[in-house]
Design a protein around this motif. Structure first.
Motif, PDB file in Angstrom:
ATOM      1  N   SER A  50       0.842  -1.401  -0.115  1.00 56.18           N
ATOM      2  CA  SER A  50       0.001   0.055   0.017  1.00 56.18           C
ATOM      3  C   SER A  50       0.912   1.218   0.074  1.00 56.18           C
ATOM      4  O   SER A  50       0.380   2.223  -0.716  1.00 56.18           O
ATOM      5  CB  SER A  50      -0.909  -0.154   1.190  1.00 56.18           C
ATOM      6  OG  SER A  50      -1.907  -0.992   0.992  1.00 56.18           O
ATOM      7  N   LEU A  54       0.361   4.285  -2.582  1.00 52.58           N
ATOM      8  CA  LEU A  54       0.071   5.799  -2.039  1.00 52.58           C
ATOM      9  C   LEU A  54       1.258   6.678  -2.544  1.00 52.58           C
ATOM     10  O   LEU A  54       0.985   7.782  -2.832  1.00 52.58           O
ATOM     11  CB  LEU A  54      -0.047   5.829  -0.463  1.00 52.58           C
ATOM     12  CG  LEU A  54      -1.420   5.098  -0.095  1.00 52.58           C
ATOM     13  CD1 LEU A  54      -1.408   4.938   1.415  1.00 52.58           C
ATOM     14  CD2 LEU A  54      -2.570   5.871  -0.623  1.00 52.58           C
ATOM     15  N   LEU A  68      -4.247  14.104  -2.250  1.00 49.64           N
ATOM     16  CA  LEU A  68      -4.995  13.269  -1.571  1.00 49.64           C
ATOM     17  C   LEU A  68      -5.908  13.778  -0.642  1.00 49.64           C
ATOM     18  O   LEU A  68      -5.557  14.894   0.032  1.00 49.64           O
ATOM     19  CB  LEU A  68      -4.155  12.075  -0.791  1.00 49.64           C
ATOM     20  CG  LEU A  68      -3.525  11.299  -1.903  1.00 49.64           C
ATOM     21  CD1 LEU A  68      -2.354  10.563  -0.639  1.00 49.64           C
ATOM     22  CD2 LEU A  68      -4.389  10.153  -2.088  1.00 49.64           C
ATOM     23  N   LEU A  78     -10.852   6.893   1.892  1.00 47.96           N
ATOM     24  CA  LEU A  78      -9.776   6.354   1.932  1.00 47.96           C
ATOM     25  C   LEU A  78      -9.513   5.821   3.422  1.00 47.96           C
ATOM     26  O   LEU A  78      -8.735   5.547   4.244  1.00 47.96           O
ATOM     27  CB  LEU A  78      -8.519   7.282   2.135  1.00 47.96           C
ATOM     28  CG  LEU A  78      -8.304   8.212   0.890  1.00 47.96           C
ATOM     29  CD1 LEU A  78      -7.195   9.054   0.897  1.00 47.96           C
ATOM     30  CD2 LEU A  78      -7.549   7.166  -0.271  1.00 47.96           C
ATOM     31  N   VAL A  81      -7.101   2.942   3.846  1.00 51.58           N
ATOM     32  CA  VAL A  81      -5.697   3.276   3.922  1.00 51.58           C
ATOM     33  C   VAL A  81      -5.525   3.794   5.475  1.00 51.58           C
ATOM     34  O   VAL A  81      -4.512   3.524   5.982  1.00 51.58           O
ATOM     35  CB  VAL A  81      -5.604   4.345   2.684  1.00 51.58           C
ATOM     36  CG1 VAL A  81      -4.233   4.711   3.082  1.00 51.58           C
ATOM     37  CG2 VAL A  81      -5.613   3.715   1.640  1.00 51.58           C
TER      38      VAL A  81
END
Length: 127
Positions: A50, A54, A68, A78, A81
């Protein structure tokens, strides 16, 4: 042997991703070539940690003058995340490609994220 002073970093957690258009293509290919009882894994050609994804997303968005979403303002987009992933999900798509002749439109997370960004930008221009 003496142990190092710094804690050992955990190994990266790999995740297989797939673009929604590739999921649709796989479903159509499966309907056109039915094979009762067959099970296919769907994922892109490059499972990645991840953090790597990212980092690419941040760089891509910065180049496009975007950023973001800030945690707490993105309506959960998100959420996975922010929560952090603890699983390690690497799957092979070799069988679905061989059996159904599937060619991914978005073979890695890079093409997938670029496709999502392009679609978002086009939607904003059309709004």
């Amino acid at each position: 042997l003496p142990l190092p002073d710094a804690p050992l970093a955990p190994p990266p957690k790999f995740i297989s991703r797939i673009h929604r258009d590739d999921i649709c293509a796989a479903l159509l290919a499966s309907a056109q070539r039915p094979s009762p009882g067959s099970i296919y894994n769907l994922g892109d050609n490059e499972p990645a940690p991840s953090g790597q994804v990212l980092a690419f997303a941040r760089e891509m968005l910065a180049e496009a003058g975007e950023s973001l979403p800030v945690a707490g303002t993105d309506s959960g987009r998100l959420k996975g995340v922010r929560a952090g992933r603890t699983d390690n999900k690497r799957v092979s798509n070799a069988r679905v490609k061989a059996d159904l002749g599937l060619e991914l439109l978005f073979p890695t997370y890079r093409e997938g994220l670029r496709g999502v960004l392009t679609a978002e930008q086009e939607a904003r221009q059309g709004a």
